[in-house]
Design a protein around this motif. Structure first.
Motif, PDB file in Angstrom:
ATOM      1  N   SER A   1      34.294  40.276  38.307  1.00 23.44           N
ATOM      2  CA  SER A   1      34.598  41.673  38.661  1.00 23.44           C
ATOM      3  C   SER A   1      35.881  41.753  39.478  1.00 23.44           C
TER       4      SER A   1
ATOM      5  N   VAL B   1      38.975  41.316  37.335  1.00 21.00           N
ATOM      6  CA  VAL B   1      39.262  42.494  36.519  1.00 21.00           C
ATOM      7  C   VAL B   1      39.580  43.705  37.407  1.00 21.00           C
ATOM      8  N   GLU B   2      39.627  43.461  38.711  1.00 21.15           N
ATOM      9  CA  GLU B   2      39.961  44.484  39.700  1.00 21.15           C
ATOM     10  C   GLU B   2      38.945  45.629  39.711  1.00 21.15           C
ATOM     11  N   ARG B   3      37.669  45.237  39.709  1.00 21.68           N
ATOM     12  CA  ARG B   3      36.569  46.203  39.767  1.00 21.68           C
ATOM     13  C   ARG B   3      35.662  45.867  40.942  1.00 21.68           C
TER      14      ARG B   3
ATOM     15  N   TRP C   1      30.132  46.024  39.143  1.00 22.05           N
ATOM     16  CA  TRP C   1      30.656  46.411  37.832  1.00 22.05           C
ATOM     17  C   TRP C   1      30.227  45.434  36.745  1.00 22.05           C
TER      18      TRP C   1
ATOM     19  N   VAL D   1      28.065  46.020  33.216  1.00 20.09           N
ATOM     20  CA  VAL D   1      28.591  45.676  31.893  1.00 20.09           C
ATOM     21  C   VAL D   1      27.575  44.823  31.135  1.00 20.09           C
TER      22      VAL D   1
ATOM     23  N   LEU E   1      32.286  47.888  28.042  1.00 17.41           N
ATOM     24  CA  LEU E   1      33.481  47.079  28.281  1.00 17.41           C
ATOM     25  C   LEU E   1      34.399  47.287  27.087  1.00 17.41           C
TER      26      LEU E   1
ATOM     27  N   GLU F   1      41.513  47.841  27.950  1.00 20.13           N
ATOM     28  CA  GLU F   1      42.209  46.915  28.831  1.00 20.13           C
ATOM     29  C   GLU F   1      41.237  45.993  29.569  1.00 20.13           C
ATOM     30  N   ASN F   2      40.110  46.532  30.004  1.00 22.99           N
ATOM     31  CA  ASN F   2      39.123  45.698  30.695  1.00 22.99           C
ATOM     32  C   ASN F   2      38.550  44.634  29.766  1.00 22.99           C
TER      33      ASN F   2
ATOM     34  N   LYS G   1      41.192  41.933  29.489  1.00 21.74           N
ATOM     35  CA  LYS G   1      41.237  41.140  30.720  1.00 21.74           C
ATOM     36  C   LYS G   1      40.056  40.173  30.778  1.00 21.74           C
ATOM     37  N   TYR G   2      38.876  40.684  30.469  1.00 20.96           N
ATOM     38  CA  TYR G   2      37.654  39.869  30.519  1.00 20.96           C
ATOM     39  C   TYR G   2      37.766  38.711  29.518  1.00 20.96           C
TER      40      TYR G   2
END
Length: 112
Positions: A32, A35-37, A41, A45, A52, A55-56, A59-60
């Protein structure tokens, strides 16, 4: 990182996301953060409470070092049959990890 047109319509499979994360040995909190959450978060998901995508998702996938296409479909079920375990009493956690690892290998080798 800007999501491209093809990933904006894709939605990750929650169970696949969890299996891939566990296979890499990452915690929900750490992923998290990458992914800057917020902390919770990743749990949302993996439970399917939030999607999800975009962009997320990219990133993941980058964090897990897997293609996005692998994250958007269920991994095939593979049993522990055929796995040779050295101990007579193998902990269930170990059996589960080995099954998840076998599922990932089957999926990667049979990917279209």
């Amino acid at each position: 990182m800007q999501a491209n047109l093809t990933t904006t319509s894709l939605v990750a499979e929650p169970a696949t996301v969890k299996k891939l994360r566990l296979r890499r040995g990452f915690t929900l909190e750490w992923v998290s953060k990458q992914v800057e959450r917020q902390k919770g978060w990743g749990s949302k998901v993996e439970s399917g409470k939030i999607y999800l995508t975009g962009e997320n998702l990219e990133k993941y996938a980058h964090i897990l070092e897997v293609p996005v296409e692998l994250m958007v479909r269920p991994l095939p079920a593979v049993s522990a049959e055929g796995l040779i375990l050295r101990k007579c009493q193998t902990p269930q956690k170990t059996v589960n990890r080995l099954e998840d690892e076998a599922e990932l290998r089957v999926d990667v080798y049979t990917a279209p």
